[in-house]
Design an enzyme around this catalytic site. Structure first.
Site, PDB file in Angstrom:
ATOM      1  N   PRO A  19       0.803  -1.206   0.000  1.00  0.00           N
ATOM      2  CA  PRO A  19       0.000   0.000   0.000  1.00  0.00           C
ATOM      3  C   PRO A  19       0.836   1.255   0.000  1.00  0.00           C
ATOM      4  O   PRO A  19       1.776   1.396   0.783  1.00  0.00           O
ATOM      5  CB  PRO A  19      -0.765  -0.099   1.312  1.00  0.00           C
ATOM      6  CG  PRO A  19      -0.050  -1.119   2.121  1.00  0.00           C
ATOM      7  CD  PRO A  19       1.072  -1.655   1.357  1.00  0.00           C
ATOM      8  N   GLU A  20       0.457   2.131  -0.878  1.00  0.00           N
ATOM      9  CA  GLU A  20       1.009   3.475  -0.892  1.00  0.00           C
ATOM     10  C   GLU A  20      -0.126   4.418  -0.501  1.00  0.00           C
ATOM     11  O   GLU A  20      -1.189   3.964  -0.101  1.00  0.00           O
ATOM     12  CB  GLU A  20       1.573   3.807  -2.280  1.00  0.00           C
ATOM     13  CG  GLU A  20       2.567   2.755  -2.759  1.00  0.00           C
ATOM     14  CD  GLU A  20       3.145   3.063  -4.137  1.00  0.00           C
ATOM     15  OE1 GLU A  20       3.314   4.243  -4.444  1.00  0.00           O
ATOM     16  OE2 GLU A  20       3.416   2.116  -4.875  1.00  0.00           O
TER      17      GLU A  20
END
Length: 291
Positions: free
Chosen positions: A2-3
């Site tokens: 996840p960014e």
DNA sequence: ACCGCACCCTGAGCGC
DNA sequence: TGCGCTCAGGGTGCGG
């Protein structure tokens, strides 16, 4: 995984499940470095409390509790935050997934990778934090919600101004991509969106940061905001592990310009996309469109 | 201050 | 089918 976009999508979808509901029970796996706060202490601090707010700082989430304390969450590479009523094959190992008939799975049974389980006193859906590689983090925060990890973060990637990126790159010899990934400069950009933003700005990832002009820094900031905003709209990228808190997949991966498209043709000029290693991470770019 | 590197952990995919 | 290898979107801490 996840960014910033995946974390923001998670925050928005988790908020209605978490906020205003009293935690009745907390289950965890064994102590590991996933738990910056030991599981026992976490349990006793969380039971009986209600979350009043959940905010995002870069790739971190911080929930404020009515006890005054806070809960810091980071999804690492493979972290998944979702509710117990999801039905997503993506939450199963590939071997188990293959054995299921389409639509067969209903709900989710916590497995050995489900490190934090919150049950609420209204009997509704539980909240699960699952993380196969355990690069994620959970920590109890004091009333000031202080944490050295948060203190180190630079400006949120959705809020940075061109002048700041320009100034922060003047003394940096490292590749511009390494600066985009530096959470102390701008918080939230990871490998996928760094490559995508560099493509949109027409800048090669390996260029020394201090050789990026003022105009290119401005284009990069615009590109970062555009690509992050678009990815949030698309529900994030579900390239390997990301799954929304309701079990849905994100769709940004279908719009990728360069990331993980090595050898495929550039969508604009048909030149094959190339791959480099920068800072021990893969970087993808179009040698024609990026200078 | 800056920079490169090892390391934390597990699973998927590939060639043989 | 299985083995050994490489790779994976993150972050920290170390030494030079």
């Amino acid at each position: 995984m996840p960014e910033l976009p995946e974390v923001e999508v998670t925050r928005r979808r988790i908020a209605p499940v978490l906020l205003g509901r009293r935690i009745a029970r907390v289950n965890t796996t064994r102590p590991s470095y996933f738990f910056l706060t030991p599981p026992g202490k976490l349990r006793s601090a969380l039971v009986g409390t209600t979350s009043t707010e959940i905010v995002r700082h870069g790739k971190y989430l911080v929930a404020r509790l009515d006890s005054g304390a806070g809960l810091l969450l980071h999804l690492g590479m493979t972290g998944q935050l979702f509710t117990s009523d999801v039905h997503s094959p993506r939450l199963l190992r590939k071997t188990a997934r293959a054995a299921l008939a389409p639509g067969e799975q209903r709900g989710f049974q916590p497995d050995a990778h489900t490190h934090l389980m919150l049950e609420f006193d209204d009997g509704g859906p539980s909240l699960y934090f699952r993380d196969v590689r355990k690069f994620g983090k959970v920590r109890l925060l004091n009333e000031k919600l202080a944490d050295p990890r948060l203190d180190r973060l630079g400006t949120d990637a959705l809020a940075i101004e061109p002048a700041e990126l320009y100034e922060r790159t003047r003394d940096r010899k490292v590749p511009i991509k390494s600066v985009l990934l530096d959470q102390a400069v701008l918080a939230g950009v990871g490998n996928i969106y760094a490559d995508e933003a560099l493509y949109l700005a027409g800048v090669r990832p390996a260029r020394a940061a201090r050789r990026v002009t003022r105009e290119e820094c401005a284009a990069l900031v615009r590109a970062v905001k555009r690509v992050l905003g678009r990815a949030i709209e698309a529900g994030g990228s579900s390239i390997s592990d990301f799954v929304g808190p309701d079990g849905s997949d994100g769709h940004y991966q279908d719009e990728r310009w360069v990331y993980s498209r090595t050898g495929e043709r550039c969508r604009r000029c048909a030149t094959p996309i190339r791959r480099l290693v920068i800072g021990q991470r893969s970087a993808h770019f179009c040698p024609q469109c990026q200078k």
